[in-house]
Each structure stands twice: as C-alpha cells, then as structure tokens.
Motif scaffolding. Structure first.
Motif, PDB file in Angstrom:
ATOM      1  N   HIS A  82       1.147  -0.733  -0.038  1.00 12.65           N
ATOM      2  CA  HIS A  82      -0.252   0.327  -0.140  1.00 12.65           C
ATOM      3  C   HIS A  82       1.447   1.074   0.139  1.00 12.65           C
ATOM      4  CE1 HIS A  82      -3.546  -2.350   0.615  1.00 12.65           C
ATOM      5  NE2 HIS A  82      -3.067  -3.087   1.702  1.00 12.65           N
ATOM      6  N   LEU A  83       0.564   2.314  -1.041  1.00  9.68           N
ATOM      7  CA  LEU A  83       1.267   3.260  -1.047  1.00  9.68           C
ATOM      8  C   LEU A  83       0.397   4.128  -0.189  1.00  9.68           C
ATOM      9  CD1 LEU A  83       3.709   5.045  -1.305  1.00  9.68           C
ATOM     10  CD2 LEU A  83       3.415   5.036  -3.767  1.00  9.68           C
ATOM     11  N   ILE A  84       0.900   5.222   0.097  1.00 10.29           N
ATOM     12  CA  ILE A  84       0.040   6.293   1.342  1.00 10.29           C
ATOM     13  C   ILE A  84       0.477   7.390   1.189  1.00 10.29           C
ATOM     14  CG2 ILE A  84      -1.090   6.974   2.894  1.00 10.29           C
ATOM     15  CD1 ILE A  84      -1.444   3.861   4.014  1.00 10.29           C
ATOM     16  N   LEU A  85      -0.532   8.431   0.648  1.00 11.29           N
ATOM     17  CA  LEU A  85      -0.206   9.695   0.966  1.00 11.29           C
ATOM     18  C   LEU A  85      -0.504  10.523   2.215  1.00 11.29           C
ATOM     19  CD1 LEU A  85      -0.616  10.703  -3.293  1.00 11.29           C
ATOM     20  CD2 LEU A  85       1.655   9.541  -1.689  1.00 11.29           C
ATOM     21  N   GLU A  86       0.397  11.164   3.012  1.00 13.92           N
ATOM     22  CA  GLU A  86      -0.657  12.077   4.259  1.00 13.92           C
ATOM     23  C   GLU A  86       0.559  12.845   4.329  1.00 13.92           C
ATOM     24  OE1 GLU A  86       0.535  10.440   8.000  1.00 13.92           O
ATOM     25  OE2 GLU A  86      -0.391   8.991   6.545  1.00 13.92           O
ATOM     26  N   GLN A  87      -0.606  14.422   4.759  1.00  9.60           N
ATOM     27  CA  GLN A  87      -0.379  15.618   5.646  1.00  9.60           C
ATOM     28  C   GLN A  87       0.079  14.966   7.020  1.00  9.60           C
ATOM     29  OE1 GLN A  87      -2.016  19.617   4.114  1.00  9.60           O
ATOM     30  NE2 GLN A  87      -0.803  20.513   6.387  1.00  9.60           N
ATOM     31  N   GLY A  88       1.212  15.037   7.296  1.00 13.62           N
ATOM     32  CA  GLY A  88       1.227  15.048   8.895  1.00 13.62           C
ATOM     33  C   GLY A  88       2.672  15.711   9.385  1.00 13.62           C
ATOM     34  N   ASP A  89       3.038  15.180  10.881  1.00 15.07           N
ATOM     35  CA  ASP A  89       3.785  15.218  11.558  1.00 15.07           C
ATOM     36  C   ASP A  89       4.401  13.042  11.535  1.00 15.07           C
ATOM     37  OD1 ASP A  89       6.769  15.137  13.234  1.00 15.07           O
ATOM     38  OD2 ASP A  89       4.979  16.170  14.483  1.00 15.07           O
ATOM     39  N   LEU A  90       6.179  13.408   9.985  1.00 18.21           N
ATOM     40  CA  LEU A  90       6.635  12.300  10.418  1.00 18.21           C
ATOM     41  C   LEU A  90       6.947  11.365  11.823  1.00 18.21           C
ATOM     42  CD1 LEU A  90       7.349  10.138   7.889  1.00 18.21           C
ATOM     43  CD2 LEU A  90       9.896  11.399   9.097  1.00 18.21           C
ATOM     44  N   THR A  91       7.219  12.941  12.623  1.00 21.18           N
ATOM     45  CA  THR A  91       8.291  12.726  14.235  1.00 21.18           C
ATOM     46  C   THR A  91       7.124  11.646  14.997  1.00 21.18           C
ATOM     47  OG1 THR A  91       6.957  14.242  15.072  1.00 21.18           O
ATOM     48  CG2 THR A  91       9.355  14.290  14.461  1.00 21.18           C
ATOM     49  N   THR A  92       5.493  11.308  14.088  1.00 20.16           N
ATOM     50  CA  THR A  92       4.078  11.218  15.354  1.00 20.16           C
ATOM     51  C   THR A  92       3.924   9.117  14.403  1.00 20.16           C
ATOM     52  OG1 THR A  92       2.943  11.958  14.057  1.00 20.16           O
ATOM     53  CG2 THR A  92       3.608  12.947  16.277  1.00 20.16           C
TER      54      THR A  92
ATOM     55  N   GLY B  81      16.163  18.051  11.577  1.00 15.25           N
ATOM     56  CA  GLY B  81      16.107  18.702  13.406  1.00 15.25           C
ATOM     57  C   GLY B  81      14.929  18.593  14.017  1.00 15.25           C
ATOM     58  N   ALA B  82      13.935  18.046  13.544  1.00 13.81           N
ATOM     59  CA  ALA B  82      12.408  17.828  14.088  1.00 13.81           C
ATOM     60  C   ALA B  82      12.331  15.726  14.516  1.00 13.81           C
ATOM     61  CB  ALA B  82      11.187  17.839  13.036  1.00 13.81           C
ATOM     62  N   ILE B  83      13.369  15.239  13.936  1.00 19.42           N
ATOM     63  CA  ILE B  83      13.828  13.725  13.934  1.00 19.42           C
ATOM     64  C   ILE B  83      14.830  13.575  15.002  1.00 19.42           C
ATOM     65  CG2 ILE B  83      14.524  11.480  13.706  1.00 19.42           C
ATOM     66  CD1 ILE B  83      12.857  12.270  10.332  1.00 19.42           C
ATOM     67  N   HIS B  84      15.659  14.747  15.113  1.00 19.37           N
ATOM     68  CA  HIS B  84      16.725  14.535  16.075  1.00 19.37           C
ATOM     69  C   HIS B  84      16.190  15.017  17.956  1.00 19.37           C
ATOM     70  CE1 HIS B  84      21.090  13.368  15.010  1.00 19.37           C
ATOM     71  NE2 HIS B  84      20.398  13.039  13.666  1.00 19.37           N
ATOM     72  N   ALA B  85      15.409  16.254  17.672  1.00 11.01           N
ATOM     73  CA  ALA B  85      14.603  17.000  19.222  1.00 11.01           C
ATOM     74  C   ALA B  85      13.464  15.951  19.064  1.00 11.01           C
ATOM     75  CB  ALA B  85      13.805  17.913  18.335  1.00 11.01           C
ATOM     76  N   ALA B  86      12.934  14.820  18.656  1.00 11.86           N
ATOM     77  CA  ALA B  86      11.622  13.601  18.897  1.00 11.86           C
ATOM     78  C   ALA B  86      12.604  12.435  19.271  1.00 11.86           C
ATOM     79  CB  ALA B  86      10.917  13.932  17.658  1.00 11.86           C
TER      80      ALA B  86
END
Length: 174
Positions: free
Chosen positions: A2-12, A34-39
């Motif tokens: 399945h290939l899914i497209l979504e708008q959102g926050d990758l870290t969650t 930076g967001a991934i390192h922070a999360a």
C-alpha cells in the motif's frame, strides 16, 4: 504494498521505520532532520556520532542510506538518507531516486514492513516538490516491483498541502 500519501508530522507516525532527510554529517540539522533528532532524543545523536566514529568517518554519501534505532520515536528505526543539494550543483534526479531506493533496501534489511518518508530534497536542498514527488513515487513503485511482498506499506508524510498535491499528482500519473 500500500502506498499512502498524507499531510502530517513524520515524528508521530507509528511505522517500523521513518526516513530522515539528513545531511551527510548525520549530526542533526534543520527541517525534518532537526525535528527527528529532537523527537528521538539525545541517544539518536549519540548513535549517529558512533556511525561517524566507526563506519562513516567521512559522512554518509549523497543517495545512500543507513539506519539507527528510533529511540524515543514511535518508529523502531530511523533510516537516514542524504538528498542531493541543488544549490550545490547536485542536479541529477537519479540521486533523488537513489535516496528512496537505498532507504527501502535498508528497511528490508531491517525486516521493516512499514516505512514513512518525507519529501527528501524538497526543503532547503532546493528541489521542486514535483520533481521529488515523481522521483519518490517512481522509486517506490520500481522497488516494489523488484521486491514483491517485501513491504506492506510505504507512506509519504508530507509537511504541507502543496507538497501533498505534488505527490498526489505524481501518484495519479503512474
């Protein structure tokens, strides 16, 4: 797959592995990196420093990928890939394709079944969202054709409506 497209926050996103649009140093940066390192917490930076100390003393080359644990993220793994920087003259779209394909190779090696990508290269590295979308969707489809059944799901988790629309257009044209 399945290939899914979504708008959102990758870290969650609760998947087996997320892909980090990293810089070659692997030591953190801005945007998605930076967001991934922070999360993920400080252990991610420690793991990246260990990679630099041992197997990648010169950093991660453009178009390649390497994994670390996800630490405090919902994802078990972070797959780091370095996109080509258009501003630095790295304009070969095959380098973008390689980022996606090599990341999926690493995911398969980890026995991940679900993977989530950002729009690698579409931020500060200067690639147009349409170009990244075409490269990403084509790479995932091609990889799946060559490795049937290896993955259950690939998501593109995108940071805004314009990038999501570019990926929707790319998926519709395949």
């Amino acid at each position: 797959m399945h290939l899914i497209l979504e708008q959102g926050d990758l870290t969650t996103v609760a998947v087996d592995a997320i892909v980090n649009a990293a810089n070659s140093s692997l030591l953190g940066g801005g945007g998605v990196d930076g967001a991934i390192h922070a999360a993920a917490g400080p252990r991610l930076l420690e793991a990246c420093r260990e990679l630099r100390r041992t197997t990648l003393p010169d950093g991660l080359p453009v178009g390649e990928a390497v994994a670390t644990p996800g630490f405090d993220l919902p994802a078990a793994w972070v797959i780091h890939t370095v996109g080509p920087n258009r501003h630095a003259g790295q304009t070969d779209p095959e380098l973008l394709v390689s980022c996606f394909g090599r990341s999926l190779d690493v995911a398969a090696d980890l026995r991940a079944r679900t993977v989530a990508f950002p729009a690698v290269g579409a931020g500060v590295y200067g690639w147009a969202a349409d170009d990244v979308a075409r490269a990403g969707v084509a790479a995932v489809r091609s990889w799946d054709d060559a490795n049937p059944g290896a993955l259950d799901e690939v998501r593109f988790v995108l940071f805004g409506p314009a990038v999501l629309a570019a990926f929707e257009d790319a998926l519709a044209s395949v």
